[in-house]
Motif scaffolding. Structure first.
Motif, PDB file in Angstrom:
ATOM      1  N   CYS A   1       0.838  -1.202   0.000  1.00 41.61           N
ATOM      2  CA  CYS A   1       0.000   0.000   0.000  1.00 41.61           C
ATOM      3  C   CYS A   1       0.868   1.245   0.000  1.00 41.61           C
ATOM      4  O   CYS A   1       2.073   1.196   0.316  1.00 41.61           O
ATOM      5  N   THR A   2       0.261   2.371  -0.349  1.00 40.86           N
ATOM      6  CA  THR A   2       0.910   3.677  -0.266  1.00 40.86           C
ATOM      7  C   THR A   2      -0.121   4.671   0.260  1.00 40.86           C
ATOM      8  O   THR A   2      -1.324   4.393   0.295  1.00 40.86           O
ATOM      9  N   ALA A   3       0.348   5.836   0.655  1.00 40.56           N
ATOM     10  CA  ALA A   3      -0.572   6.895   1.073  1.00 40.56           C
ATOM     11  C   ALA A   3      -1.406   7.335  -0.127  1.00 40.56           C
ATOM     12  O   ALA A   3      -0.866   7.659  -1.189  1.00 40.56           O
TER      13      ALA A   3
ATOM     14  N   VAL B   1       7.691  13.080   8.556  1.00 41.38           N
ATOM     15  CA  VAL B   1       7.052  12.137   7.647  1.00 41.38           C
ATOM     16  C   VAL B   1       5.636  12.626   7.378  1.00 41.38           C
ATOM     17  O   VAL B   1       5.070  13.391   8.182  1.00 41.38           O
ATOM     18  N   ASP B   2       5.079  12.235   6.268  1.00 37.41           N
ATOM     19  CA  ASP B   2       3.695  12.579   5.907  1.00 37.41           C
ATOM     20  C   ASP B   2       2.790  12.335   7.116  1.00 37.41           C
ATOM     21  O   ASP B   2       2.755  11.235   7.663  1.00 37.41           O
TER      22      ASP B   2
ATOM     23  N   ALA C   1       0.148   8.987  11.295  1.00 36.71           N
ATOM     24  CA  ALA C   1      -1.082   8.669  12.037  1.00 36.71           C
ATOM     25  C   ALA C   1      -1.483   7.213  11.834  1.00 36.71           C
ATOM     26  O   ALA C   1      -1.901   6.532  12.777  1.00 36.71           O
ATOM     27  N   ALA C   2      -1.336   6.715  10.599  1.00 34.94           N
ATOM     28  CA  ALA C   2      -1.704   5.328  10.326  1.00 34.94           C
ATOM     29  C   ALA C   2      -0.795   4.368  11.082  1.00 34.94           C
ATOM     30  O   ALA C   2      -1.254   3.355  11.634  1.00 34.94           O
ATOM     31  N   LEU C   3       0.509   4.661  11.115  1.00 32.79           N
ATOM     32  CA  LEU C   3       1.447   3.790  11.824  1.00 32.79           C
ATOM     33  C   LEU C   3       1.194   3.814  13.328  1.00 32.79           C
ATOM     34  O   LEU C   3       1.205   2.769  13.993  1.00 32.79           O
ATOM     35  N   ARG C   4       0.959   5.006  13.860  1.00 31.62           N
ATOM     36  CA  ARG C   4       0.700   5.097  15.303  1.00 31.62           C
ATOM     37  C   ARG C   4      -0.598   4.382  15.678  1.00 31.62           C
ATOM     38  O   ARG C   4      -0.667   3.698  16.710  1.00 31.62           O
ATOM     39  N   ALA C   5      -1.617   4.512  14.850  1.00 28.16           N
ATOM     40  CA  ALA C   5      -2.889   3.840  15.138  1.00 28.16           C
ATOM     41  C   ALA C   5      -2.723   2.331  15.089  1.00 28.16           C
ATOM     42  O   ALA C   5      -3.279   1.603  15.933  1.00 28.16           O
ATOM     43  N   ALA C   6      -1.958   1.833  14.121  1.00 27.67           N
ATOM     44  CA  ALA C   6      -1.722   0.394  14.031  1.00 27.67           C
ATOM     45  C   ALA C   6      -0.963  -0.101  15.255  1.00 27.67           C
ATOM     46  O   ALA C   6      -1.288  -1.153  15.830  1.00 27.67           O
TER      47      ALA C   6
ATOM     48  N   ALA D   1      10.882   6.117  13.214  1.00 33.47           N
ATOM     49  CA  ALA D   1      11.354   7.107  14.183  1.00 33.47           C
ATOM     50  C   ALA D   1      10.662   8.446  13.978  1.00 33.47           C
ATOM     51  O   ALA D   1      10.287   9.117  14.950  1.00 33.47           O
ATOM     52  N   ALA D   2      10.467   8.834  12.732  1.00 33.67           N
ATOM     53  CA  ALA D   2       9.781  10.100  12.458  1.00 33.67           C
ATOM     54  C   ALA D   2       8.331  10.068  12.932  1.00 33.67           C
ATOM     55  O   ALA D   2       7.765  11.107  13.303  1.00 33.67           O
ATOM     56  N   ALA D   3       7.743   8.879  12.948  1.00 37.88           N
ATOM     57  CA  ALA D   3       6.374   8.730  13.445  1.00 37.88           C
ATOM     58  C   ALA D   3       6.325   8.630  14.968  1.00 37.88           C
ATOM     59  O   ALA D   3       5.234   8.533  15.550  1.00 37.88           O
TER      60      ALA D   3
END
Length: 329
Positions: free
Chosen positions: A51-53, A97-98, A103-108, A126-128
């Motif tokens: 997947c991509t943004a 980071v975008d 947000a998607a990584l943190r939510a996961a 790290a940026a997230a």
């Protein structure tokens, strides 16, 4: 650790999240390795999608574009999220980071999904904010830049991979090692070894093994330690001392130790413990030997010694490991 039968019925879902300038090898590694993990009756244990943004195309470093089938909604449903390495972009330049990706990584992560990175994918994690306060690794060549951008991460650039809640690997082929480590953790050594054979790669390199950083390749005429390592593998049930290894290689202890560490990244003692532990895992998975017999046959001698080293290196007691990976009918 997960139950083999349950996972065979419902494959574990993996989302590979590609950013612009994604490294081609890193992008393909998860689907190649996890795609070979199957039960004995050939049921898939994992599904892997990319997947991509915004489901937008991204450029790879290999001269092709990635046309994904999914957007960030795949991250929302995945059991594991893998971020491959990148060779440019804001995570490597200014530590950002975008926001949608972060947000998607943190939510996961918050809902309990397993989060992994390969190579410079660690910059994205790290940026997230997912690596603050954690041990992590990345490609050794990017270590100084990583430390400058992310001082709150405990970086160790001299290992192949680190499993510290969030999983990170070093560069290039170390992504293979990390994926095989995850298969082994989920389903045991036998499944992981079958995957390694299908991928034609070594079945196991421990995460703490050193990255091969600026080390000269021995000339073909130089005497190495490979034959002695194979000799020792055939004698794991016996006491094998450093002097025995050096004598077999026809070297002094000092010369042998230097050659051994140069070739493996480990001391002889560390390597022997690694081999004995892996042999004990295999015996626990594939035989009905008692734990005491496993301790003797793998060279630990006593159940107490096996339990101590097994707990330290694998994270569970031998008996608990057997219950997970060698269930009785």
């Amino acid at each position: 650790m997960r139950n083999n039968r349950a996972m065979a019925l419902v494959p574990h879902r993996i989302a590979v999240l590609a950013l612009d300038q994604v490294v081609g090898l890193d992008l393909g590694t998860p689907s190649q390795v996890f795609g070979t993990a199957r039960t004995e009756d050939m049921q898939q244990l994992y599904t892997v999608d990319t997947c991509t943004a915004g489901r937008l195309p991204v450029r790879s470093t290999a001269g092709f574009q990635v046309l994904p089938d999914h957007g960030l909604e795949l991250v929302e449903a995945a059991d594991t999220v893998v971020v491959p390495g990148i060779h440019g972009g804001s995570p490597l330049v200014d530590g950002t980071v975008d926001p949608a990706v972060a947000a998607a990584l943190r939510a996961a992560h918050d809902r309990g999904a397993r989060i992994m990175s390969i190579c410079t994918g660690a910059f994205v994690l790290a940026a997230a904010g997912l690596l603050d306060g954690h041990r992590a690794t990345t490609h050794w060549a990017h270590a100084s830049s990583f430390r400058r951008l992310y001082p709150n991460v405990e970086l160790d650039p001299e290992v192949l991979f680190i499993d510290d809640g969030v999983l990170t690997s070093a560069g290039v082929a170390a992504g293979l090692d990390l994926c095989l480590h995850v298969i082994r953790r989920d389903h045991g050594s036998e499944v992981a070894n079958r995957s390694a054979r299908r991928c034609v790669v070594p079945p196991w390199r421990e995460g703490g093994q050193a990255q091969y950083i600026e080390r000269p390749v021995p000339r073909g005429s130089e005497i190495g330690t490979a034959a002695t390592r194979e000799w020792a593998r055939q004698r794991l049930h016996e006491p094998v001392a450093l002097r025995d290894l050096a004598a077999h290689a026809r070297m002094s202890i000092r010369t042998f130790t230097r050659h051994f560490r140069s070739e493996t990244g480990l001391s002889p003692a560390q390597w022997l413990l690694q081999q004995r532990t892996e042999h004990a895992r295999l015996l626990l998975e594939t035989t009905d030997l008692t734990v005491d017999q496993v301790a003797r046959r793998s060279g630990f001698g006593t159940t107490a010694a096996l339990r101590q080293h097994f707990q330290h290196r694998v994270g569970v007691a031998p008996s608990a490991y057997r219950r997970t990976f060698h269930p009785r009918p």
